[in-house]
Design a protein around this motif. Sequence first.
Motif, mmCIF file in Angstrom:
data_model
loop_
_atom_site.group_PDB
_atom_site.id
_atom_site.type_symbol
_atom_site.label_atom_id
_atom_site.label_comp_id
_atom_site.label_asym_id
_atom_site.label_seq_id
_atom_site.Cartn_x
_atom_site.Cartn_y
_atom_site.Cartn_z
ATOM 1 N N PHE A 1 36.302 49.650 43.125
ATOM 2 C CA PHE A 1 36.371 48.419 42.331
ATOM 3 C C PHE A 1 35.071 48.161 41.581
ATOM 4 N N GLY A 2 33.945 48.486 42.186
ATOM 5 C CA GLY A 2 32.670 48.291 41.502
ATOM 6 C C GLY A 2 32.130 46.877 41.625
ATOM 7 N N ASP A 3 31.137 46.561 40.819
ATOM 8 C CA ASP A 3 30.398 45.303 40.882
ATOM 9 C C ASP A 3 31.324 44.114 40.641
ATOM 10 N N PRO A 4 31.336 43.139 41.585
ATOM 11 C CA PRO A 4 32.202 41.970 41.395
ATOM 12 C C PRO A 4 31.646 40.958 40.402
ATOM 13 N N TYR A 5 30.351 41.060 40.059
ATOM 14 C CA TYR A 5 29.746 40.053 39.193
ATOM 15 C C TYR A 5 29.892 40.458 37.732
ATOM 16 N N THR A 6 31.090 40.206 37.232
ATOM 17 C CA THR A 6 31.432 40.519 35.850
ATOM 18 C C THR A 6 32.536 39.587 35.403
ATOM 19 N N ASN A 7 32.607 39.340 34.114
ATOM 20 C CA ASN A 7 33.725 38.592 33.555
ATOM 21 C C ASN A 7 34.804 39.526 33.004
ATOM 22 N N HIS A 8 34.543 40.816 33.016
ATOM 23 C CA HIS A 8 35.514 41.790 32.511
ATOM 24 C C HIS A 8 36.321 42.336 33.686
ATOM 25 N N VAL A 9 37.049 41.446 34.340
ATOM 26 C CA VAL A 9 37.737 41.836 35.570
ATOM 27 C C VAL A 9 39.008 42.638 35.309
ATOM 28 N N VAL A 10 39.649 42.455 34.158
ATOM 29 C CA VAL A 10 40.849 43.230 33.879
ATOM 30 C C VAL A 10 40.499 44.708 33.714
ATOM 31 N N SER A 11 39.455 44.991 32.974
ATOM 32 C CA SER A 11 39.033 46.386 32.838
ATOM 33 C C SER A 11 38.557 46.924 34.185
ATOM 34 N N ARG A 12 37.978 46.068 35.008
ATOM 35 C CA ARG A 12 37.579 46.474 36.364
ATOM 36 C C ARG A 12 38.803 46.889 37.181
ATOM 37 N N LEU A 13 39.892 46.099 37.081
ATOM 38 C CA LEU A 13 41.124 46.445 37.777
ATOM 39 C C LEU A 13 41.675 47.771 37.273
ATOM 40 N N HIS A 14 41.639 47.972 35.952
ATOM 41 C CA HIS A 14 42.193 49.205 35.383
ATOM 42 C C HIS A 14 41.335 50.421 35.719
ATOM 43 N N ARG A 15 40.060 50.240 35.986
ATOM 44 C CA ARG A 15 39.239 51.353 36.471
ATOM 45 C C ARG A 15 39.582 51.686 37.917
ATOM 46 N N PHE A 16 40.032 50.680 38.656
ATOM 47 C CA PHE A 16 40.367 50.844 40.066
ATOM 48 C C PHE A 16 41.719 51.537 40.249
ATOM 49 N N ALA A 17 42.720 51.111 39.483
ATOM 50 C CA ALA A 17 44.068 51.632 39.698
ATOM 51 C C ALA A 17 44.853 51.644 38.402
ATOM 52 N N PHE A 18 45.741 52.595 38.302
ATOM 53 C CA PHE A 18 46.688 52.614 37.190
ATOM 54 C C PHE A 18 47.808 51.633 37.525
ATOM 55 N N ILE A 19 48.079 50.707 36.591
ATOM 56 C CA ILE A 19 49.103 49.675 36.785
ATOM 57 C C ILE A 19 50.226 49.943 35.792
ATOM 58 N N PRO A 20 51.324 50.555 36.211
ATOM 59 C CA PRO A 20 52.426 50.810 35.269
ATOM 60 C C PRO A 20 52.971 49.506 34.699
ATOM 61 N N SER A 21 53.254 49.505 33.416
ATOM 62 C CA SER A 21 53.715 48.285 32.758
ATOM 63 C C SER A 21 55.056 47.822 33.305
ATOM 64 N N ASP A 22 55.911 48.770 33.744
ATOM 65 C CA ASP A 22 57.203 48.348 34.272
ATOM 66 C C ASP A 22 57.055 47.587 35.585
ATOM 67 N N LEU A 23 56.036 47.945 36.379
ATOM 68 C CA LEU A 23 55.815 47.224 37.628
ATOM 69 C C LEU A 23 55.181 45.863 37.362
ATOM 70 N N LEU A 24 54.324 45.769 36.354
ATOM 71 C CA LEU A 24 53.777 44.469 35.980
ATOM 72 C C LEU A 24 54.893 43.550 35.500
ATOM 73 N N ASN A 25 55.809 44.099 34.711
ATOM 74 C CA ASN A 25 56.950 43.316 34.246
ATOM 75 C C ASN A 25 57.844 42.896 35.405
ATOM 76 N N LYS A 26 58.022 43.789 36.363
ATOM 77 C CA LYS A 26 58.840 43.459 37.534
ATOM 78 C C LYS A 26 58.215 42.309 38.298
ATOM 79 N N LEU A 27 56.893 42.359 38.477
ATOM 80 C CA LEU A 27 56.193 41.281 39.180
ATOM 81 C C LEU A 27 56.413 39.954 38.467
ATOM 82 N N SER A 28 56.270 39.949 37.155
ATOM 83 C CA SER A 28 56.486 38.734 36.375
ATOM 84 C C SER A 28 57.921 38.235 36.511
ATOM 85 N N ASP A 29 58.866 39.159 36.574
ATOM 86 C CA ASP A 29 60.274 38.777 36.633
ATOM 87 C C ASP A 29 60.662 38.174 37.983
ATOM 88 N N ILE A 30 60.125 38.706 39.081
ATOM 89 C CA ILE A 30 60.552 38.235 40.398
ATOM 90 C C ILE A 30 59.748 37.045 40.888
#
Length: 275
Positions: free
Chosen positions: A12-41
């Motif tokens: 995950f890296g340094d927590p003291y940042t405002n660029h947390v979305v890019s931090r998440l994407h460096r940590f893990a690949f998030i498939p868009s279909d699963l993000l959409n599923k999360l939003s839907d349910i």
Amino acid sequence: MNIEQGEMMQAFGDPYTNHVVSRLHRFAFIPSDLLNKLSDIALPEEWGNNKYVLKKYLAVHVAWSIEQGQFTKGDEQFYVTAGHLQTRYGTPIYLAFSRNRNHGREPFYLVAVGSNISAPTLPIPPVIPSPAQVPVGAEIVMMHDHILGDNANRVSFFSDTPWVSQMCAISGAIQWSLNRQLKLPYWYYGKMSYVVPLYLNSREDITSEPDLIAPIQVNPESLLVRTVLKPEMPYANARVAVQRHDLLPHWLLQAWKNHAQNATEEEIENPEMVA
């Protein structure tokens, strides 16, 4: 292939940042279909363009889960909750991650989202940290150049008012809202603080949309006011700080709803640096 907490935190890296979305994407690949599923349910919310507020919410809450040890493991995977998100029936939603087998890519991969995933033990949501208590009688210190200079367009109704008078008005509005417990928890740069609604033109209805919002940093003997924001701008950072979106005041929900489709990713990532 046991996955340890230290490995996840390093990824995950340094927590003291405002660029947390890019931090998440460096940590893990998030498939868009699963993000959409999360939003839907999940309970319906306004997540903005490309669901960027949801990405930010996950970026902060998944990191909290790992930092706090609120994850479980099994079958070469680890499991966390999707923060405090629930289905329409009140069931927690879970995320399953595994190691990314594609070399040179993100260390982990989101493989499943759901309320009934198969895991040996289900995790519990992370604790949302509490901001520091506001000291009684604390001096309000304002970065006036950033408030009244760089962002003068946000206080245009003060255009003919001397700077000292403007600062006194903003300071007084902050203290008035603090005295009435109107402050809201607010995530910023890796830690919790507050935002305070500023009623400068009228104080007849504190449920109505304020003129401005002031993020404040709590110091031992002072409150630092870094900037002032438009009412909709702190939404993503305030959403991170509550278990459900309906716990936010109605005026903030309405201001965000009116603005969500126009909000840029830059504004959502770091609202205090947007001109």
